[in-house]
Motif scaffolding. Sequence first.
Motif, mmCIF file in Angstrom:
data_model
loop_
_atom_site.group_PDB
_atom_site.id
_atom_site.type_symbol
_atom_site.label_atom_id
_atom_site.label_comp_id
_atom_site.label_asym_id
_atom_site.label_seq_id
_atom_site.Cartn_x
_atom_site.Cartn_y
_atom_site.Cartn_z
ATOM 1 N N HIS A 286 -5.285 -7.240 -42.960
ATOM 2 C CA HIS A 286 -6.322 -6.685 -42.084
ATOM 3 C C HIS A 286 -6.099 -7.093 -40.634
ATOM 4 O O HIS A 286 -6.353 -6.301 -39.696
ATOM 5 C CB HIS A 286 -7.703 -7.120 -42.552
ATOM 6 C CG HIS A 286 -8.824 -6.469 -41.792
ATOM 7 N ND1 HIS A 286 -9.614 -7.156 -40.903
ATOM 8 C CD2 HIS A 286 -9.258 -5.180 -41.763
ATOM 9 C CE1 HIS A 286 -10.509 -6.335 -40.367
ATOM 10 N NE2 HIS A 286 -10.312 -5.134 -40.866
ATOM 11 N N ALA A 287 -5.593 -8.321 -40.415
ATOM 12 C CA ALA A 287 -5.313 -8.762 -39.049
ATOM 13 C C ALA A 287 -4.203 -7.930 -38.425
ATOM 14 O O ALA A 287 -4.243 -7.623 -37.221
ATOM 15 C CB ALA A 287 -4.938 -10.241 -39.054
ATOM 16 N N TRP B 15 -6.054 0.546 -40.608
ATOM 17 C CA TRP B 15 -5.851 1.092 -41.949
ATOM 18 C C TRP B 15 -7.144 1.153 -42.766
ATOM 19 O O TRP B 15 -7.161 1.721 -43.862
ATOM 20 C CB TRP B 15 -4.825 0.241 -42.702
ATOM 21 C CG TRP B 15 -3.410 0.502 -42.273
ATOM 22 C CD1 TRP B 15 -2.978 1.292 -41.243
ATOM 23 C CD2 TRP B 15 -2.230 -0.056 -42.875
ATOM 24 N NE1 TRP B 15 -1.611 1.281 -41.169
ATOM 25 C CE2 TRP B 15 -1.114 0.463 -42.159
ATOM 26 C CE3 TRP B 15 -1.997 -0.910 -43.942
ATOM 27 C CZ2 TRP B 15 0.201 0.126 -42.483
ATOM 28 C CZ3 TRP B 15 -0.686 -1.250 -44.260
ATOM 29 C CH2 TRP B 15 0.407 -0.738 -43.544
ATOM 30 N N VAL B 16 -8.208 0.591 -42.259
ATOM 31 C CA VAL B 16 -9.466 0.512 -43.000
ATOM 32 C C VAL B 16 -10.384 1.667 -42.601
ATOM 33 O O VAL B 16 -10.440 2.058 -41.430
ATOM 34 C CB VAL B 16 -10.159 -0.840 -42.713
ATOM 35 C CG1 VAL B 16 -11.564 -0.870 -43.311
ATOM 36 C CG2 VAL B 16 -9.322 -1.986 -43.256
ATOM 37 N N TYR B 17 -11.087 2.228 -43.570
ATOM 38 C CA TYR B 17 -12.114 3.220 -43.243
ATOM 39 C C TYR B 17 -13.148 2.584 -42.316
ATOM 40 O O TYR B 17 -13.754 1.548 -42.631
ATOM 41 C CB TYR B 17 -12.813 3.699 -44.517
ATOM 42 C CG TYR B 17 -12.043 4.716 -45.318
ATOM 43 C CD1 TYR B 17 -11.682 5.940 -44.772
ATOM 44 C CD2 TYR B 17 -11.688 4.454 -46.643
ATOM 45 C CE1 TYR B 17 -10.988 6.884 -45.508
ATOM 46 C CE2 TYR B 17 -10.997 5.395 -47.401
ATOM 47 C CZ TYR B 17 -10.645 6.603 -46.825
ATOM 48 O OH TYR B 17 -9.955 7.538 -47.554
ATOM 49 N N ARG B 18 -13.380 3.224 -41.182
ATOM 50 C CA ARG B 18 -14.343 2.701 -40.225
ATOM 51 C C ARG B 18 -14.634 3.778 -39.194
ATOM 52 O O ARG B 18 -13.759 4.581 -38.861
ATOM 53 C CB ARG B 18 -13.801 1.443 -39.541
ATOM 54 C CG ARG B 18 -14.790 0.759 -38.595
ATOM 55 C CD ARG B 18 -14.308 -0.649 -38.237
ATOM 56 N NE ARG B 18 -12.966 -0.647 -37.672
ATOM 57 C CZ ARG B 18 -12.689 -0.382 -36.389
ATOM 58 N NH1 ARG B 18 -13.686 -0.070 -35.544
ATOM 59 N NH2 ARG B 18 -11.454 -0.419 -35.946
ATOM 60 N N ARG C 170 -16.861 6.217 -43.709
ATOM 61 C CA ARG C 170 -15.601 6.893 -44.000
ATOM 62 C C ARG C 170 -15.116 7.652 -42.774
ATOM 63 O O ARG C 170 -15.394 8.838 -42.589
ATOM 64 C CB ARG C 170 -15.778 7.834 -45.186
ATOM 65 C CG ARG C 170 -14.457 8.116 -45.907
ATOM 66 C CD ARG C 170 -14.674 8.786 -47.225
ATOM 67 N NE ARG C 170 -13.481 8.666 -48.049
ATOM 68 C CZ ARG C 170 -13.377 9.184 -49.275
ATOM 69 N NH1 ARG C 170 -14.381 9.857 -49.811
ATOM 70 N NH2 ARG C 170 -12.264 9.028 -49.965
ATOM 71 N N GLY C 171 -14.367 6.964 -41.942
ATOM 72 C CA GLY C 171 -13.764 7.562 -40.769
ATOM 73 C C GLY C 171 -12.465 6.855 -40.450
ATOM 74 O O GLY C 171 -12.114 5.856 -41.079
ATOM 75 N N ARG C 172 -11.733 7.370 -39.460
ATOM 76 C CA ARG C 172 -10.473 6.765 -39.027
ATOM 77 C C ARG C 172 -10.656 6.220 -37.618
ATOM 78 O O ARG C 172 -11.009 6.969 -36.705
ATOM 79 C CB ARG C 172 -9.334 7.777 -39.075
ATOM 80 C CG ARG C 172 -8.923 8.103 -40.494
ATOM 81 C CD ARG C 172 -7.691 8.954 -40.576
ATOM 82 N NE ARG C 172 -7.327 9.128 -41.985
ATOM 83 C CZ ARG C 172 -6.952 10.278 -42.523
ATOM 84 N NH1 ARG C 172 -6.874 11.366 -41.777
ATOM 85 N NH2 ARG C 172 -6.634 10.332 -43.801
#
Length: 687
Positions: free
Chosen positions: A379-380, A385-388, A441-443
């Motif tokens: 994640h760092a 890459w995370v849905y946000r 759920r976004g990029r």
Amino acid sequence: MTYQRWTLRTEHTRYTVRLSPDGPWAELDAWGPPGVEDGPSALDWSHRTHFITPADAAPAEYLPYGLRPFTGAELVAGEGRGVWWEFAGAEETEGSLRLAFVDELIGLRTVLCYETVPGTDVILRWAEFTAAAELRLERLDSAAVTVPVRGPARLTYLSGQWSQEFQHTRLDLGRGTFTIGSTQGVPGHAYAPWLAVQDGDAAYGVALEWPGNWHITAQAEPGGAVRIRAGRVPHEGAVHMAAGETLATPRLACAFSPDGLDGLSRVWHRYERRLAGDRLHRPRKVLYNSWEATGFDVEAAGQLELAKAAADIGAELFVVDDGWFTGRADDTGGLGDWYPDPAAFPRGFGRFVEEVRALGLDFGLWVEPEAVSPGSRLHAEHPEWVYRIDGRPARLVRNQLLLDLGRTDVQDFVIGTLDRLLGTYGIGYLKWDMNRPPTERGRPGTGPGGTAGPADLDAEHVAGYLRVLDHLRANHPDVTVEGCAGGGGRIEHATLARTDVVWPSDNTAPMDRLRVQHGFLHAHAPHVMSSWVTDAPGIFDPRPRSLAFRFVNAMCGVLGIGADLRAWTPEQRAEAARWIARYKEVRDVIHHGEARLLGTPDDPTCGVQYDAGDRTVVAALSTGRLDGAPLLPGRPDRLRLRGLDPAARYRDTVTGTSYGGAHLLHHGLPFAWSAEHDADLVVLSRL
């Protein structure tokens, strides 16, 4: 009146479609056993309408809003939301049919696709769209199915929640609309993408092949019919097509049986055996999973102690669950950093795997490829890459975030991770878990809505998930893959076609699990149903049951053990070894035979019957009150068998007792239950 008509044929069913005499659409003419198409259609109607259009009353196979404005349309497209098409031709080959319709004004070509599945009574249906110009699709269902009924429609569906999935549920729908579905990015725990409609002894069923957002809607219509629509549900509320693009919907599997829900279940079982392909004939090994014994406290010495105990009772496979990788002391960290924890395996993970395999056990490993912990190195390095959604908080579910598997770079990372693990260590079994749904759920970096221009995040995630599974199947064909999503949250035909077993529920308590499995086996086959023997107490039904009950119940599918074997007495281990040995003798019948559900968990005695060749296996379970014997003059309870030859004789291979087939069909097998004897496994050999 003459009109174009086509009939799809399976071994035991016929499905006839015709062009409507009332307008440019296809409608169902007949569906049922061979010969059902010979005569006037049971779906014929008066062709008179008041305050609706003929299309609204027709048993249409698929219609857009525009032609069918009032009673439910499968397609909503274009700026005006309406489509008015004309028939553009049919293509028919052995076992398949394609019916084309075109709306020249908006430039949309729609093809209704039908395909029979050899060796089964399943017909697959889906739609394909080709856009001549940019086009917005608000609704894009896979198909509609009309079932004639006499009286209220008897619907059966599988409902529940986490730890209580696949509850067999019935509803009589006289008029109105009934909908089930999920917007959790997976089929979910609340409903399975499966529905059955009964008309007398006949049963009709549908199942949607889609591991994302979905719906199934049933509408009880005037005149004795229920119409079912099913399809995926775009996260963004619509799908945008580019000029020249072709888009296919998920496939809807349609099945019929004249033998009620029990017969319908066997249609689904045969279909899922077909989906397995050559993997069907790979023995499903008796599994031991260490999760309930150790939780996150995974270290080599303790795991090897459990592996030795598992091998001693006859297990064939040892699976290390969550907790084996760096940073995973609890559920707050580690996800995404898929490297074995050197502190837990001081002599190396490879050495540990070799030591497990030296015990005669295959080795398996748990992973959650779509998950990432906020404090992880992954994640760092890759927060994008995370849905946000930019400017919005990223909520944690189970202390974790979800990777956007619709991204090609994320898919490549997951594939690379799995290739590394499977290529470095002697891993023969992979358990793929998923413990949270998408929320924001976004990029990142794409604006207030979370997407840059038109997107289809749910379908992209599904495509990425299936791409990874397809890679596993192609590049690691000998690895057994288990599908899991916090229990039974992602079980449908696309997943089942690419995995070997699935995990129906995290609840392994005996009476609770019995109800889960009873519902599960209505829709899915025994060879995919992983089931463990544990010491878990009941959550919803706390009545105690014997170790024998737990084993017989788990043997109804793919047997596993999850209890802490170190806490079992020598007597319990010896009993377990006997049950495992018996299971190995009959698992080919359980996994490849024809299954019949005998009674329900609401009955004093229920069970499952499996038939293959000259062998019949009956798993019998006592769920109710006893008869008072020996204090009172009681009689054994009986479980009536089905599908046997009434003129044949059958011998119990353990007791030597011989029965006539007619006796077993009429009276049933006797079981003298007691507090100590609440389950049995009977093997009958036809003489």
